[in-house]
Enzyme design. Structure first.
Site, PDB file in Angstrom:
ATOM      1  N   ASP A 143       0.858  -1.179   0.000  1.00 53.64           N
ATOM      2  CA  ASP A 143       0.000   0.000   0.000  1.00 53.64           C
ATOM      3  C   ASP A 143       0.897   1.233   0.000  1.00 53.64           C
ATOM      4  O   ASP A 143       1.756   1.395   0.869  1.00 53.64           O
ATOM      5  CB  ASP A 143      -0.912   0.004   1.239  1.00 53.64           C
ATOM      6  CG  ASP A 143      -2.112  -0.912   1.062  1.00 53.64           C
ATOM      7  OD1 ASP A 143      -2.186  -1.628   0.043  1.00 53.64           O
ATOM      8  OD2 ASP A 143      -2.986  -0.917   1.957  1.00 53.64           O
TER       9      ASP A 143
ATOM     10  N   HIS B 199      -6.237   2.265  -5.058  1.00 56.47           N
ATOM     11  CA  HIS B 199      -6.489   2.402  -3.613  1.00 56.47           C
ATOM     12  C   HIS B 199      -7.371   3.621  -3.331  1.00 56.47           C
ATOM     13  O   HIS B 199      -7.394   4.116  -2.210  1.00 56.47           O
ATOM     14  CB  HIS B 199      -5.153   2.522  -2.869  1.00 56.47           C
ATOM     15  CG  HIS B 199      -5.218   2.153  -1.417  1.00 56.47           C
ATOM     16  ND1 HIS B 199      -6.012   1.132  -0.926  1.00 56.47           N
ATOM     17  CD2 HIS B 199      -4.583   2.678  -0.326  1.00 56.47           C
ATOM     18  CE1 HIS B 199      -5.860   1.043   0.389  1.00 56.47           C
ATOM     19  NE2 HIS B 199      -5.015   1.977   0.769  1.00 56.47           N
TER      20      HIS B 199
ATOM     21  N   HIS C 163      -8.724   8.279  -0.683  1.00 59.26           N
ATOM     22  CA  HIS C 163      -8.575   7.406   0.486  1.00 59.26           C
ATOM     23  C   HIS C 163      -9.726   7.552   1.482  1.00 59.26           C
ATOM     24  O   HIS C 163      -9.555   7.475   2.692  1.00 59.26           O
ATOM     25  CB  HIS C 163      -7.230   7.644   1.198  1.00 59.26           C
ATOM     26  CG  HIS C 163      -6.745   6.458   1.982  1.00 59.26           C
ATOM     27  ND1 HIS C 163      -6.958   6.305   3.328  1.00 59.26           N
ATOM     28  CD2 HIS C 163      -6.052   5.359   1.590  1.00 59.26           C
ATOM     29  CE1 HIS C 163      -6.413   5.182   3.741  1.00 59.26           C
ATOM     30  NE2 HIS C 163      -5.864   4.581   2.696  1.00 59.26           N
TER      31      HIS C 163
ATOM     32  N   HIS D 225       3.509  -2.148   3.870  1.00 57.59           N
ATOM     33  CA  HIS D 225       3.453  -0.715   3.597  1.00 57.59           C
ATOM     34  C   HIS D 225       4.819  -0.235   3.129  1.00 57.59           C
ATOM     35  O   HIS D 225       5.837  -0.513   3.769  1.00 57.59           O
ATOM     36  CB  HIS D 225       2.997   0.051   4.841  1.00 57.59           C
ATOM     37  CG  HIS D 225       1.536  -0.081   5.115  1.00 57.59           C
ATOM     38  ND1 HIS D 225       1.016  -1.131   5.842  1.00 57.59           N
ATOM     39  CD2 HIS D 225       0.487   0.682   4.734  1.00 57.59           C
ATOM     40  CE1 HIS D 225      -0.303  -1.001   5.906  1.00 57.59           C
ATOM     41  NE2 HIS D 225      -0.653   0.094   5.242  1.00 57.59           N
TER      42      HIS D 225
END
Length: 283
Positions: free
Chosen positions: A105, A156, A160, A253
């Site tokens: 991510d 994504h 967000h 991450h």
């Protein structure tokens, strides 16, 4: 929120200095943040009848995993979720074979992605990078490198936003504005989406599926995202390898210094456990 054309959007971002690296004391606050300061962009009107989703469950599901494993060594929660949401082409864990998948991510850039890409290239591994509009606009060279080196770019969302907290029409905007941005700037069509924070509902899964997207969650994640409280590399490597399982979808991450440090050993460790660190192939 007012929508503006791509060229004007990029000019405004450059003038505002958004490409500057954030100060250290701002980094932790940026993790999981909503980037409302990124203006929306124009996308074609849709003929989707959004009322069709009103009969589906709108309750938030916040994805997390228990510790129980099934007979194949896979997390039971992920296996059950695969079955529960398979009508919407949603994946929580891969097939019970000896493939595992690395996904990252990328909410913002913390200086680690070039090193991560170097390691992946050295180890001949393809990963999935789930990005937001902020990441795309601030790091076009890294997006181009990901594409050129054979990685998969995942959606994504544009700002967000947690999908269950906004209208289904706004979920459409969150997915399709980022879709349009990648098409316009890189001629790249995304096909995978990961809902922000792992929060979804039946409505958002159904819409993503209708838009031609597969929703990808994960079957393993750990506390790696707080840049001010990074896990010890030795302990982190052990934890990542101890939790390997057939079909594992790793959520990592890219802001994590620890992940950057252990990535090479993680890949070799998984291979020593007889796993293929595979290009994502669960369509």
């Amino acid at each position: 929120m007012k929508k503006i054309p791509y060229v004007l959007l990029i000019s405004l971002l450059l003038l505002s200095g958004c490409q500057n690296q954030p100060e250290d004391n701002d980094l932790t606050a940026k993790v999981g943040s909503i980037t409302d300061d990124i203006p929306e962009i124009d996308i074609p009107q849709t003929d989707i009848d959004f009322s069709q989703f009103s009969t589906l469950d709108s309750r938030m599901q916040a994805w997390g995993l228990g510790k129980d494993k099934d007979e194949n060594g896979q997390p039971q929660d992920a296996v059950l979720a695969n079955e529960r949401y398979k009508a919407y082409d949603t994946v929580f864990v891969g097939r019970p074979d000896h493939k595992v998948y690395l996904t990252f991510d990328n909410g913002y850039e913390n200086g680690n992605t070039p090193k991560i890409l170097d390691t992946l290239k050295e180890k001949n591994v393809s990963a999935v990078f789930f990005v937001t509009s902020q990441y795309v606009l601030e790091n076009p060279d890294l997006i181009r490198r990901m594409i050129d080196e054979g990685h998969i770019i995942g959606n994504h969302s544009y700002h967000h936003h947690s999908f269950p907290t906004i209208s289904i029409e706004k979920v459409y905007d969150e997915i399709m504005q980022l879709d349009a941005l990648l098409l316009d700037q890189f001629q790249y069509k995304m096909t995978l989406v990961r809902p922000p924070k792992g929060e979804f509902n039946e409505q958002s899964l159904a819409l993503s599926n209708l838009l031609g997207y597969q929703t990808v969650l994960w079957s393993y994640a750990y506390y790696d995202y707080n840049v001010a409280d990074q896990p010890d590399p030795t302990s982190a490597l052990k934890k990542n390898l101890d939790n390997a399982h057939p079909g594992a979808i790793y959520l990592l991450h890219s802001v994590s210094d620890t992940n950057t440090q252990i990535l090479s050993d993680l890949i070799e460790g998984l291979r020593n456990l007889n796993y293929e660190v595979s290009r994502y192939d669960l369509k």
